[in-house]
Design an enzyme around this catalytic site. Structure first.
Site, PDB file in Angstrom:
ATOM      1  N   HIS A  56       0.820  -1.214   0.000  1.00  0.00           N
ATOM      2  CA  HIS A  56       0.000   0.000   0.000  1.00  0.00           C
ATOM      3  C   HIS A  56       0.854   1.265   0.000  1.00  0.00           C
ATOM      4  CE1 HIS A  56      -3.246  -2.712   0.796  1.00  0.00           C
ATOM      5  NE2 HIS A  56      -2.826  -3.009   2.008  1.00  0.00           N
ATOM      6  N   HIS A 218      -6.654  -4.625  -1.471  1.00  0.00           N
ATOM      7  CA  HIS A 218      -5.873  -5.858  -1.432  1.00  0.00           C
ATOM      8  C   HIS A 218      -6.062  -6.672  -2.715  1.00  0.00           C
ATOM      9  CE1 HIS A 218      -6.558  -4.883   2.871  1.00  0.00           C
ATOM     10  NE2 HIS A 218      -5.275  -5.174   2.940  1.00  0.00           N
TER      11      HIS A 218
END
Length: 331
Positions: A56, A218
């Protein structure tokens, strides 16, 4: 699959080493752990600790520094950090005034951070927590009970971090964090999926003329697959879902984030932001601050998310306060 890595097994370790080598004035790594903390310590204030799976970036280690986080944990790619890693981060970040954990609402993250908090409390450290859940795309998902925490988490880091930097108590810092959580909503989309290095293939398949609406960070597919339209049409779909929350009305003031998912050119993000401003102007909603760029990504996913945060005088002051971190600098 083509990836610029040396190997799947050591990618997080090498990423952290490279990050610390680039920003030694901001962060240092805890020996033996996938944790970075402020190079100069928390200086006797309430400490903020966050983290999650890697992939991320710049979240979460990029937000460790003055005015934001004091510690960040990097789990394996898209995998929750283990309780022992979080526990070490809490201990290292603690400056004697307590620690607030900022947890994104994913089942593994919540469970492991709460286990670590209990371990730290057993050591006499005062620990509290908030859970971000700003994604309006889904009520529940494969990885969550309730809404997912996505890019709106960055506003929590910034505003709660500013409160802590100003000397706020643990209760004060938690209160403003929860105020942000109550007033922030996000939704994202993708024109192409990300590729997790260990998997070696995209997390979902899209035809050349298809997009995915409501994706997670994700690599999760979204809630609706449809033919690609203009960026204005796509932004409207995201904004309409956000406005359906009933939080943002004419006369309100907001902070805006147009967040790239990792593989989207800034050119395209700015085009999207142009339309976001037009829509907000048309609704009589004033924009206090706009952030455009990669803040909470999903590896190399092509797409973007939109986040709106309703602000008042208190939140504006904290949002505008100075910050100095590898990924967020504000004088």
């Amino acid at each position: 699959m083509k990836k610029l890595i040396n190997g799947v097994d050591n990618i997080v370790d090498e990423m952290l080493e490279g990050m610390v080598a680039a920003y030694p004035q901001y962060i240092k790594r805890l020996d033996g752990f996938d944790v970075v903390v402020r190079a100069g310590g928390s200086n006797g204030k309430v400490a903020l600790v966050s983290g999650g799976g890697s992939g991320h970036e710049p979240a979460h280690g990029g937000y460790v520094g003055k005015g934001m986080l004091d510690g960040a944990i990097a789990g394996a790619v898209f995998t929750s950090p283990t309780p022992d890693q979080v526990y070490e981060a809490i201990k290292a970040a603690d400056g004697g005034k307590g620690v607030l954990l900022v947890i994104k609402n994913y089942t593994g993250d919540v469970m492991n951070f709460e286990m670590a908090a209990d371990m730290a409390r057993d050591e006499g450290i005062e620990v509290d927590q908030v859970i971000t859940a700003d994604d309006v795309a889904v009520e529940n998902s494969t990885w969550t009970t309730g809404r997912r925490g996505i890019a709106g988490t960055i506003f929590v880091h910034k505003i709660a971090g500013a409160c802590a930097e100003a000397g706020g108590s643990l209760g004060d810092v938690k209160r403003v964090a929860e105020k942000v959580i109550a007033n922030v909503r996000s939704m994202g989309m993708a024109v192409d999926a990300c590729t997790v290095p260990a998997a070696g293939k995209p997390s979902f398949d899209l035809a050349e003329d298809e997009i995915e609406i409501g994706i997670g960070i994700h690599g999760e597919p979204g809630v609706n697959r449809e033919k690609i339209g203009t960026v204005n049409e796509i932004a409207d779909k995201l904004l309409n879902k956000i406005f359906a929350e009933g939080i943002y009305n004419s006369g309100d003031e907001v902070a805006v984030m147009v967040n790239g998912m990792g593989g989207t050119p800034l050119m395209e993000l700015f085009v999207a932001n142009k339309h976001v401003k037009e829509v907000l102007d048309g609704k009589g909603i004033k924009i206090h601050k706009t952030l455009v760029g990669n803040y909470m990504t999903s590896l190399d996913m092509e797409g973007f998310s939109i986040t709106l945060l309703k602000v008042d005088d208190e939140l504006k002051k904290l949002l505008d306060a100075p910050a100095d971190t590898p990924a967020f600098v504000q004088a």
